[in-house]
Design a protein around this motif. Sequence first.
Motif, PDB file in Angstrom:
ATOM      1  N   ALA A 102      12.303  52.978  35.538  1.00 34.75           N
ATOM      2  CA  ALA A 102      11.369  52.474  36.537  1.00 34.75           C
ATOM      3  C   ALA A 102      11.727  52.987  37.927  1.00 34.75           C
ATOM      4  CB  ALA A 102      11.379  50.952  36.532  1.00 34.75           C
ATOM      5  N   ILE A 103      10.696  53.169  38.752  1.00 35.33           N
ATOM      6  CA  ILE A 103      10.870  53.543  40.156  1.00 35.33           C
ATOM      7  C   ILE A 103      10.206  52.442  40.980  1.00 35.33           C
ATOM      8  CG2 ILE A 103      10.331  55.208  41.955  1.00 35.33           C
ATOM      9  CD1 ILE A 103      10.289  57.359  39.734  1.00 35.33           C
ATOM     10  N   VAL A 104      10.989  51.797  41.827  1.00 35.79           N
ATOM     11  CA  VAL A 104      10.505  50.671  42.622  1.00 35.79           C
ATOM     12  C   VAL A 104      10.853  50.958  44.073  1.00 35.79           C
ATOM     13  CG1 VAL A 104      10.673  48.192  42.993  1.00 35.79           C
ATOM     14  CG2 VAL A 104      10.819  49.111  40.669  1.00 35.79           C
ATOM     15  N   ARG A 105       9.835  50.891  44.979  1.00 37.64           N
ATOM     16  CA  ARG A 105      10.097  51.213  46.377  1.00 37.64           C
ATOM     17  C   ARG A 105       9.062  50.553  47.284  1.00 37.64           C
ATOM     18  NH1 ARG A 105       6.886  55.480  48.285  1.00 37.64           N
ATOM     19  NH2 ARG A 105       5.582  56.379  46.674  1.00 37.64           N
ATOM     20  N   GLY A 106       9.384  50.518  48.567  1.00 41.99           N
ATOM     21  CA  GLY A 106       8.410  50.122  49.564  1.00 41.99           C
ATOM     22  C   GLY A 106       8.069  48.645  49.637  1.00 41.99           C
ATOM     23  N   GLY A 107       9.047  47.784  49.773  1.00 42.64           N
ATOM     24  CA  GLY A 107       8.771  46.371  50.023  1.00 42.64           C
ATOM     25  C   GLY A 107       8.428  45.545  48.802  1.00 42.64           C
ATOM     26  N   VAL A 108       8.751  45.987  47.625  1.00 40.24           N
ATOM     27  CA  VAL A 108       8.509  45.219  46.409  1.00 40.24           C
ATOM     28  C   VAL A 108       9.496  44.056  46.339  1.00 40.24           C
ATOM     29  CG1 VAL A 108       8.529  45.327  43.876  1.00 40.24           C
ATOM     30  CG2 VAL A 108       7.602  47.228  45.205  1.00 40.24           C
ATOM     31  N   GLN A 109       9.011  42.887  45.884  1.00 40.53           N
ATOM     32  CA  GLN A 109       9.869  41.719  45.719  1.00 40.53           C
ATOM     33  C   GLN A 109       9.763  41.204  44.294  1.00 40.53           C
ATOM     34  OE1 GLN A 109       9.684  38.683  48.781  1.00 40.53           O
ATOM     35  NE2 GLN A 109       8.512  40.097  50.058  1.00 40.53           N
ATOM     36  N   LEU A 110      10.919  40.923  43.681  1.00 43.76           N
ATOM     37  CA  LEU A 110      10.967  40.305  42.365  1.00 43.76           C
ATOM     38  C   LEU A 110      11.684  38.973  42.502  1.00 43.76           C
ATOM     39  CD1 LEU A 110      10.863  43.479  41.727  1.00 43.76           C
ATOM     40  CD2 LEU A 110      11.707  42.815  39.493  1.00 43.76           C
ATOM     41  N   ALA A 111      11.182  37.946  41.827  1.00 45.13           N
ATOM     42  CA  ALA A 111      11.801  36.628  41.899  1.00 45.13           C
ATOM     43  C   ALA A 111      11.779  35.969  40.523  1.00 45.13           C
ATOM     44  CB  ALA A 111      11.075  35.755  42.913  1.00 45.13           C
ATOM     45  N   ILE A 122       6.337  51.068  40.869  1.00 47.80           N
ATOM     46  CA  ILE A 122       5.827  49.960  41.676  1.00 47.80           C
ATOM     47  C   ILE A 122       6.136  50.251  43.137  1.00 47.80           C
ATOM     48  CG2 ILE A 122       5.842  47.449  41.984  1.00 47.80           C
ATOM     49  CD1 ILE A 122       5.278  48.171  39.113  1.00 47.80           C
ATOM     50  N   SER A 123       5.143  50.069  44.034  1.00 46.91           N
ATOM     51  CA  SER A 123       5.407  50.305  45.454  1.00 46.91           C
ATOM     52  C   SER A 123       4.458  49.494  46.325  1.00 46.91           C
ATOM     53  CB  SER A 123       5.267  51.795  45.790  1.00 46.91           C
ATOM     54  OG  SER A 123       3.939  52.219  45.616  1.00 46.91           O
ATOM     55  N   GLY A 124       4.881  49.257  47.557  1.00 47.76           N
ATOM     56  CA  GLY A 124       4.012  48.740  48.594  1.00 47.76           C
ATOM     57  C   GLY A 124       3.585  47.300  48.505  1.00 47.76           C
ATOM     58  N   GLY A 125       4.449  46.374  48.802  1.00 47.62           N
ATOM     59  CA  GLY A 125       4.060  44.982  48.970  1.00 47.62           C
ATOM     60  C   GLY A 125       3.715  44.228  47.700  1.00 47.62           C
ATOM     61  N   VAL A 126       4.216  44.628  46.565  1.00 45.11           N
ATOM     62  CA  VAL A 126       3.964  43.932  45.302  1.00 45.11           C
ATOM     63  C   VAL A 126       4.995  42.820  45.133  1.00 45.11           C
ATOM     64  CG1 VAL A 126       3.856  44.189  42.792  1.00 45.11           C
ATOM     65  CG2 VAL A 126       2.980  46.001  44.267  1.00 45.11           C
ATOM     66  N   LEU A 127       4.526  41.626  44.731  1.00 46.80           N
ATOM     67  CA  LEU A 127       5.401  40.489  44.447  1.00 46.80           C
ATOM     68  C   LEU A 127       5.282  40.153  42.977  1.00 46.80           C
ATOM     69  CD1 LEU A 127       7.179  38.010  45.082  1.00 46.80           C
ATOM     70  CD2 LEU A 127       5.082  36.805  45.758  1.00 46.80           C
ATOM     71  N   LEU A 128       6.394  40.245  42.255  1.00 45.56           N
ATOM     72  CA  LEU A 128       6.431  39.831  40.852  1.00 45.56           C
ATOM     73  C   LEU A 128       7.281  38.569  40.785  1.00 45.56           C
ATOM     74  CD1 LEU A 128       6.290  43.121  40.754  1.00 45.56           C
ATOM     75  CD2 LEU A 128       6.605  42.692  38.338  1.00 45.56           C
ATOM     76  N   GLN A 129       6.766  37.537  40.104  1.00 49.01           N
ATOM     77  CA  GLN A 129       7.529  36.300  40.040  1.00 49.01           C
ATOM     78  C   GLN A 129       7.357  35.630  38.687  1.00 49.01           C
ATOM     79  OE1 GLN A 129       6.138  34.077  43.366  1.00 49.01           O
ATOM     80  NE2 GLN A 129       4.060  33.855  42.609  1.00 49.01           N
ATOM     81  N   HIS A 130       8.098  34.573  38.493  1.00 50.00           N
ATOM     82  CA  HIS A 130       8.146  33.796  37.258  1.00 50.00           C
ATOM     83  C   HIS A 130       8.603  34.707  36.120  1.00 50.00           C
ATOM     84  CE1 HIS A 130       6.550  30.668  39.694  1.00 50.00           C
ATOM     85  NE2 HIS A 130       5.413  31.327  39.899  1.00 50.00           N
ATOM     86  N   PHE A 131       7.831  34.855  35.057  1.00 50.99           N
ATOM     87  CA  PHE A 131       8.247  35.689  33.930  1.00 50.99           C
ATOM     88  C   PHE A 131       7.404  36.960  33.838  1.00 50.99           C
ATOM     89  CE2 PHE A 131      10.022  31.614  32.869  1.00 50.99           C
ATOM     90  CZ  PHE A 131      11.254  31.938  32.352  1.00 50.99           C
ATOM     91  N   ALA A 132       6.897  37.435  34.965  1.00 52.93           N
ATOM     92  CA  ALA A 132       6.087  38.663  34.978  1.00 52.93           C
ATOM     93  C   ALA A 132       6.921  39.840  34.499  1.00 52.93           C
ATOM     94  CB  ALA A 132       5.565  38.925  36.386  1.00 52.93           C
ATOM     95  N   ARG A 133       6.275  40.727  33.725  1.00 51.05           N
ATOM     96  CA  ARG A 133       6.985  41.918  33.249  1.00 51.05           C
ATOM     97  C   ARG A 133       6.029  43.102  33.284  1.00 51.05           C
ATOM     98  NH1 ARG A 133      10.459  43.019  27.750  1.00 51.05           N
ATOM     99  NH2 ARG A 133      10.987  45.138  28.313  1.00 51.05           N
ATOM    100  N   ILE A 134       6.495  44.189  33.876  1.00 48.30           N
ATOM    101  CA  ILE A 134       5.726  45.428  33.914  1.00 48.30           C
ATOM    102  C   ILE A 134       6.597  46.522  33.317  1.00 48.30           C
ATOM    103  CG2 ILE A 134       4.652  47.156  35.384  1.00 48.30           C
ATOM    104  CD1 ILE A 134       4.004  44.932  37.353  1.00 48.30           C
ATOM    105  N   SER A 135       6.062  47.195  32.262  1.00 44.52           N
ATOM    106  CA  SER A 135       6.834  48.236  31.573  1.00 44.52           C
ATOM    107  C   SER A 135       6.245  49.626  31.711  1.00 44.52           C
ATOM    108  CB  SER A 135       6.974  47.892  30.088  1.00 44.52           C
ATOM    109  OG  SER A 135       7.735  46.725  29.938  1.00 44.52           O
ATOM    110  N   GLN A 136       4.997  49.731  32.110  1.00 39.67           N
ATOM    111  CA  GLN A 136       4.418  51.046  32.321  1.00 39.67           C
ATOM    112  C   GLN A 136       3.237  50.926  33.263  1.00 39.67           C
ATOM    113  OE1 GLN A 136       3.061  52.770  28.707  1.00 39.67           O
ATOM    114  NE2 GLN A 136       1.917  50.986  28.076  1.00 39.67           N
TER     115      GLN A 136
END
Length: 146
Positions: A102-111, A122-136
């Motif tokens: 994975a490539i993650v940049r530019g203000g991404v937040q995971l919680a 993933i880039s630019g102001g994305v917020l992933l929280q709880h049990f979110a999962r992104i694989s492609q």
Amino acid sequence: MYKAVETATTRLNPWNMWPSEPPPLEIEIADATYRTHPTGGGLVAITAHVGPSVYVDRCAMIKGRAVVVGSVRLFGKAVIEEDAVVTDFCTLRDKSSIGGRAIVRGGVQLADNARVDGLAHISGGVLLQHFARISQGIFSGSMTVA
């Protein structure tokens, strides 16, 4: 089981002959060697590349051959592993993680327990929280994934 070993090199302060910084602690966990990161005290695999401006909280880890540079912050039990690349003001909290290629940049937040792995970009102001999962896929811009 892990084994802690202090490295042999310590710089001395010429004014008072005390070490100017404590020697990094090396720890072996499951056939991998880690060092404590000077900013935050978390564990970083000796095979990973982590910039000096990265903050690795004392319970967080960077494993494998991950590349982490820029103003990246890991808090809690966050993990970056495998061949992931994380840059530019990203924040991981709690038990969130990034792995795979994975490539993650530019203000991404995971919680919470969010995870990015596989071939995701993933880039630019994305917020992933709880049990979110992104694989492609490619995600960019302001959005929340929960």
